[in-house]
Design a protein around this motif. Structure first.
Motif, PDB file in Angstrom:
ATOM      1  N   PHE A 212       1.408  -5.563   0.008  1.00  0.00           N
ATOM      2  CA  PHE A 212       2.792  -5.101   0.113  1.00  0.00           C
ATOM      3  C   PHE A 212       3.643  -6.224   0.707  1.00  0.00           C
ATOM      4  N   ASP A 213       4.831  -6.381   0.180  1.00  0.00           N
ATOM      5  CA  ASP A 213       5.770  -7.362   0.718  1.00  0.00           C
ATOM      6  C   ASP A 213       6.326  -6.806   2.026  1.00  0.00           C
ATOM      7  N   GLY A 214       6.006  -7.471   3.137  1.00  0.00           N
ATOM      8  CA  GLY A 214       6.391  -6.986   4.454  1.00  0.00           C
ATOM      9  C   GLY A 214       7.870  -7.038   4.729  1.00  0.00           C
ATOM     10  N   ARG A 215       8.646  -7.668   3.843  1.00  0.00           N
ATOM     11  CA  ARG A 215      10.106  -7.655   3.993  1.00  0.00           C
ATOM     12  C   ARG A 215      10.737  -6.518   3.194  1.00  0.00           C
ATOM     13  N   GLU A 216       9.941  -5.898   2.332  1.00  0.00           N
ATOM     14  CA  GLU A 216      10.448  -4.790   1.520  1.00  0.00           C
ATOM     15  C   GLU A 216       9.837  -3.453   1.924  1.00  0.00           C
ATOM     16  N   VAL A 217       8.600  -3.475   2.380  1.00  0.00           N
ATOM     17  CA  VAL A 217       7.915  -2.280   2.858  1.00  0.00           C
ATOM     18  C   VAL A 217       7.605  -2.499   4.335  1.00  0.00           C
ATOM     19  N   ALA A 225      -0.287   4.122   7.731  1.00  0.00           N
ATOM     20  CA  ALA A 225      -0.900   4.781   6.583  1.00  0.00           C
ATOM     21  C   ALA A 225      -2.351   4.338   6.408  1.00  0.00           C
ATOM     22  N   TYR A 226      -2.608   3.053   6.638  1.00  0.00           N
ATOM     23  CA  TYR A 226      -3.984   2.548   6.522  1.00  0.00           C
ATOM     24  C   TYR A 226      -4.894   3.196   7.563  1.00  0.00           C
ATOM     25  N   VAL A 227      -4.441   3.244   8.813  1.00  0.00           N
ATOM     26  CA  VAL A 227      -5.245   3.838   9.880  1.00  0.00           C
ATOM     27  C   VAL A 227      -5.524   5.312   9.579  1.00  0.00           C
ATOM     28  N   ALA A 228      -4.505   6.028   9.126  1.00  0.00           N
ATOM     29  CA  ALA A 228      -4.711   7.435   8.776  1.00  0.00           C
ATOM     30  C   ALA A 228      -5.710   7.567   7.626  1.00  0.00           C
ATOM     31  N   ARG A 277      -9.803   7.528  -6.861  1.00  0.00           N
ATOM     32  CA  ARG A 277      -9.357   8.692  -6.107  1.00  0.00           C
ATOM     33  C   ARG A 277      -9.206   8.360  -4.619  1.00  0.00           C
ATOM     34  N   LEU A 278     -10.141   7.590  -4.081  1.00  0.00           N
ATOM     35  CA  LEU A 278     -10.103   7.252  -2.665  1.00  0.00           C
ATOM     36  C   LEU A 278      -8.888   6.407  -2.294  1.00  0.00           C
ATOM     37  N   LEU A 282      -3.361   4.960  -0.545  1.00  0.00           N
ATOM     38  CA  LEU A 282      -2.863   3.614  -0.270  1.00  0.00           C
ATOM     39  C   LEU A 282      -1.783   3.225  -1.271  1.00  0.00           C
ATOM     40  N   ARG A 283      -2.008   3.539  -2.517  1.00  0.00           N
ATOM     41  CA  ARG A 283      -1.015   3.203  -3.539  1.00  0.00           C
ATOM     42  C   ARG A 283       0.276   3.987  -3.337  1.00  0.00           C
ATOM     43  N   ALA A 284       0.179   5.105  -2.637  1.00  0.00           N
ATOM     44  CA  ALA A 284       1.372   5.924  -2.389  1.00  0.00           C
ATOM     45  C   ALA A 284       2.231   5.390  -1.250  1.00  0.00           C
ATOM     46  N   ILE A 285       1.769   4.356  -0.564  1.00  0.00           N
ATOM     47  CA  ILE A 285       2.536   3.795   0.562  1.00  0.00           C
ATOM     48  C   ILE A 285       3.888   3.289   0.102  1.00  0.00           C
TER      49      ILE A 285
END
Length: 448
Positions: A212-217, A225-228, A277-278, A282-285
């Motif tokens: 993910f681009d940290g300046r856009e997301v 989200a990753y930790v969850a 599925r797993l 992550l893709r929904a972030i």
């Protein structure tokens, strides 16, 4: 049992001194930030050369260092004896026993390729250029770690030259205490010339990297989200998240230069459809800058992390954590991101699973649930400045720190606190006093 075969030499060892042709080439390694200028280099071509080097150093009262690939040098050093093991590069796979004999100069890429011919895989790390033996002696946190544990947990035997020049074949049946100390104790007890390691029946993975681009997301949102996401994962999933501003270097794709990327890396040994599925949460972030999640042969597992394969100068620190304060980690990201004025690589590894299970070796901190690392190029910034920066940056996680990781503590050989818990440290010190009372092997992170 004597370990002199294979790899034994009866010819005189190759010895190099400052000014000799080949001296500088023999010292060249992956870490370029810390000079190694030994008085004598023994370029080992077999066990006899290692014995000769250790005997010479003991007789002269000189410290001994060992170098295969030069990734994890503990610090700069001058004088003494350096044993170069890069020529001890034999790999022999026993497919029936699911084992491999690995020489001290072997790199993980060689072992992966040799094992794959038999439908097997080692518990290697993310970079194929890293030395397999030194990595394993430090514990070895690899691509399949949550499912199978540390690489050290799968060692069957160690071939070793101790400070008295003895050649030993160390097994759990013959010398369990020495084997315990070698696996996790680093290079403190002798020079390891080969390991016999267990292999696992893995031929393919579902995995890759989602960036993910940290300046856009928002990087903090990616982290949360990753930790969850990790909370409900099976042990068959090993993952990490990394954040860095990519430098403007010609060897990088143009689209990545100068970009701040927060990247989740995943390795899963199950079916590709289950992997899809797993990773759906992550893709929904948010919108991804890149997405390489797919089924891949294990021989391509290094592409999950795509670690740099060129030598460079760097400094680094690590913290093993028993819990996670996302606000503290977010502070780490804010201090190491685009506003830092210096490039820093931050990585958070999800631990647990098989890593938390007891094993009969000296790998410590198995209760840790996370490993936090910071690595910084040395491009004009001195170590003391970085050390102070790390101390302030990591202050937000200090309430969860249980120690440091030996394999991910770079170029700070004078700082050994936290590498072992008190009981492990005491036990290792006892082995050090028994097998190396003169502290011959002191060019490392000491335990004595």
């Amino acid at each position: 049992m004597d370990s002199r075969s294979p790899g034994t030499r009866t010819a005189p060892p190759l010895v190099l001194r400052p000014g000799d042709d080949g001296y500088d080439d023999e010292l060249a390694g992956f870490q370029t930030g810390f000079a190694q200028r030994p008085d004598v280099v023994f370029a080992a071509r077999g066990t006899d050369d290692v014995v000769a080097a250790v005997t010479y150093a003991a007789g002269a009262g000189l410290p001994v260092g060992v170098q295969a690939t030069g990734h994890g040098l503990p610090d700069a050093s001058r004088g003494g004896v350096l044993i170069s093991t890069r020529r001890l590069d034999e790999v022999a796979v026993d497919p029936a026993a699911r084992t491999a004999r690995v020489g001290a100069g072997v790199r993980w890429g060689q072992v992966v390729a040799a094992a794959a011919e038999h439908g097997l895989a080692p518990l290697n790390g993310s970079a194929p250029s890293v030395g397999a033996v030194s990595y394993t002696l430090g514990g070895g946190l690899g691509i399949l770690a949550r499912e199978f544990g540390y690489a050290a947990d799968h060692v069957r035997s160690v071939d070793l030259v101790t400070a008295d020049g003895s050649v030993r074949h160390v097994t759990a049946a013959g010398d369990p205490e020495l084997l315990w100390g070698l696996l996790g104790g680093g290079a403190n007890l002798g020079v390891v010339t080969a390991l016999e390691i267990g292999l696992v029946p893995v031929t393919h993975l579902y995995g890759g990297a989602l960036a993910f681009d940290g300046r856009e997301v928002d990087p903090g949102a990616v982290l949360r989200a990753y930790v969850a996401w990790t909370g409900g994962l099976p042990d068959e999933v090993t993952s990490s998240v990394a954040a860095l501003v990519y430098p403007d270097l010609p060897m990088l794709p143009e689209a990545m230069r100068g970009r701040y990327l927060v990247t989740v890396r995943v390795a899963y040994t199950g079916r590709a459809e289950d992997g899809e599925r797993l990773v759906a949460p992550l893709r929904a972030i948010g919108p991804a800058f890149s997405d390489s999640l797919r089924e891949l042969p294990y021989t391509d597992s290094h592409t999950i992390h795509s670690d740099p394969d060129f030598p460079h100068a760097y400094y680094g620190e690590s913290r093993m954590l028993d819990g996670l304060d996302t606000a503290g980690i977010a502070r780490v990201l804010s201090r190491t991101g685009p506003a830092a004025g210096h490039m820093h690589v931050v990585q958070l590894n999800h631990l647990g699973g098989a890593l938390a299970r007891p094993a009969d070796n000296a790998v410590p901190h198995r209760d840790a649930r996370w490993l936090l690392r910071i690595l910084s190029p040395l491009d004009g910034t001195d170590r003391e400045t970085l050390r102070d920066f790390y101390a302030e940056t990591l202050a937000g996680v200090r309430g969860h720190v249980v120690g440091r990781s030996l394999n991910f503590t770079f170029a700070s050989g004078d700082r050994t606190e936290g590498l072992y818990d008190a009981e492990t440290q005491k036990r290792l010190a006892g082995l050090k006093a028994l097998y190396d009372p003169a502290n011959l092997f002191r060019r490392n992170y000491g335990v004595g």
